[in-house]
Scaffold this active site. Structure first.
Site, mmCIF file in Angstrom:
data_model
loop_
_atom_site.group_PDB
_atom_site.id
_atom_site.type_symbol
_atom_site.label_atom_id
_atom_site.label_comp_id
_atom_site.label_asym_id
_atom_site.label_seq_id
_atom_site.Cartn_x
_atom_site.Cartn_y
_atom_site.Cartn_z
ATOM 1 C CG HIS A 325 1.864 -8.207 3.079
ATOM 2 N ND1 HIS A 325 1.136 -7.306 3.820
ATOM 3 C CD2 HIS A 325 2.385 -7.491 2.040
ATOM 4 C CE1 HIS A 325 1.213 -6.104 3.273
ATOM 5 N NE2 HIS A 325 1.970 -6.193 2.180
ATOM 6 C CD GLU A 326 4.411 -8.488 -1.309
ATOM 7 O OE1 GLU A 326 3.841 -8.102 -2.351
ATOM 8 O OE2 GLU A 326 4.904 -7.706 -0.468
ATOM 9 C CG HIS A 329 -0.761 -6.546 -1.933
ATOM 10 N ND1 HIS A 329 -1.475 -5.488 -1.426
ATOM 11 C CD2 HIS A 329 0.455 -6.495 -1.342
ATOM 12 C CE1 HIS A 329 -0.729 -4.819 -0.571
ATOM 13 N NE2 HIS A 329 0.451 -5.412 -0.491
ATOM 14 C CD GLU A 357 1.403 -2.529 1.477
ATOM 15 O OE1 GLU A 357 1.970 -3.412 2.146
ATOM 16 O OE2 GLU A 357 1.315 -2.572 0.236
#
Length: 417
Positions: A325-326, A329, A357
């Protein structure tokens, strides 16, 4: 109404500005208080696990989360009210002119005359931040040693707290005062276009601080150690390589010295990226999952030893999902976009951040991590006592991350069997 208009017209320009500042400040406060009231009502009335959460959250965890968030919200109300009243009294009683005059007297005694307005400004800033730190200290103590302690998150002793607070104040001044002096000098010599030069300067300083924070500032407060060689590090490096993320180092930070809350982030520009994992995020590395033993430098005297009845943190697969997920970004350019948009409006940034997100979750899903991210989000919500139910206006205004239920629903259809 006509009388009010006449009274307003009779006010000097200075008094109009003064009244406008007060009116704006209280308008913003009352709006925030209204939103917080709506959310507190959700905490008070939602006493049972919603049906859609029945399979992923037990009633005991739900109740602990509800009470924790209710205590935090109540504390936020009183601390916010105090802050607003304090600010109003400072304005009404002439606190700012008094502090400016006092700063001039101090700089004058030090041999600097009125022509050294930058020196006087720095003394003013030092006194203002010292006042703010002292008046905020009781609230910080209560938050740490009453609320966080009550709900099992605080890991600090009183001695560690005060040593940390003094260190933070000193480090802040070492950064703030030189940067402010340069900014004031730019404004002084900038002429008609000073605001452009000042904006560019603050942008550059922000980028520099983001770059050096984890390497030079954060280690002053917490210990950063390289993630040991092993399966997790190898898996992180493999995932980073698969999306061309220029990873150079992976660190574990001892977040458990302060709190049992968990987190993970990456930093760095260009081809020098680092990943930082809180030890509380890692099931196999969190000291809170092990018996406390005295370290080489006696650190157990500065942090509390607490026995946990449950295993905290995430398994390796779930850690990888969180990192997926990070990294999403980064891959989707959210970091640069946030820097640009942060120069506009905070509400727009919140709205866009929520969208980011979901996109980052979708990126982790494309990496085949939907099932593990689903379970990791539930674990992190449980470990941090996050409350999954929110008032829709409060959530829209404040939450840069979408509520848990919305994120889980977006992942639900694509979970791996």
């Amino acid at each position: 109404m006509a009388l009010s208009g006449e009274l307003w017209a009779d006010l000097s320009a200075e008094r109009r500005i003064f009244c406008s500042v007060l009116l704006f400040s209280w308008t913003v406060y009352l709006w925030e208080a209204f939103l917080a009231h709506r959310q507190r009502r959700v905490y008070r009335t939602t006493t049972h696990v919603p049906q859609e959460l029945g399979q992923i959250m037990d009633s005991e965890t739900f109740e602990k989360s509800r009470l924790y968030q209710l205590d935090k919200s109540t504390f936020s109300f009183w601390s916010g009210l105090y802050s607003e009243v304090e600010g109003t009294m400072i304005l009404l009683c002439g606190g700012i002119p008094f502090l400016w005059k006092l700063s001039g007297q101090i700089s004058g005694h030090a041999g600097f005359g009125q022509e050294y307005e930058i020196v006087q400004s720095l003394v003013f800033l030092l006194l203002a931040t010292l006042f703010s730190a002292l008046t905020g200290l009781p609230w910080s103590l209560y938050n740490t040693f009453v609320i966080e302690e009550k709900h099992g998150f605080n890991q600090q002793t009183l001695g560690f707290f005060f040593k940390d607070a003094i260190k933070k104040f000193v480090v802040t001044q070492c950064i703030l005062l030189p940067v402010t002096s340069l900014l004031l000098y730019i404004i002084k010599i900038g002429g008609d276009y000073f605001f452009i030069y000042a904006w560019l300067f603050t942008l550059v300083v922000s980028l520099v601080l983001v770059t050096i924070y984890a390497d030079y500032i954060a280690p002053l407060f917490d210990k950063f150690i390289p993630l040991p060689e092993g399966e997790l590090k190898q898996q992180i490096e493999t995932m980073a390589k698969s999306i061309d993320f220029p990873l150079t180092k992976v660190y574990v930070v001892e977040g458990s010295k302060r709190s049992s809350h968990s987190n993970a982030y990456f930093y760095g520009f260009f081809k020098n990226k680092r990943i930082v994992l809180f030890d509380t995020l890692l099931e196999d590395y969190s000291s809170l999952n092990k018996e406390q033993t005295e370290g080489e430098d006696g650190e157990n005297e500065e942090t509390k030893s607490k026995t946990k009845n449950k295993k905290q943190g995430c398994k390796n697969e779930e850690v990888l999902a969180v990192l997926g997920h990070e990294l999403g970004h980064w891959k989707l350019g959210h970091t640069v976009k946030n820097i640009i948009i942060s120069q506009v409006l905070s509400f727009c940034l919140t709205v866009l951040s929520r969208r980011f997100e979901f996109q980052a979750d979708a990126f982790a899903k494309e990496l085949g991590k939907a099932k593990d991210l689903y379970s990791a989000l539930i674990k992190l919500n449980k470990d941090n006592l996050g409350f999954p139910v929110s008032d829709w206006i409060f959530s829209m205004w404040h939450y840069s991350h979408p509520p848990l239920l919305e994120r889980l629903q977006a992942l639900k259809d694509a979970k791996q069997e």
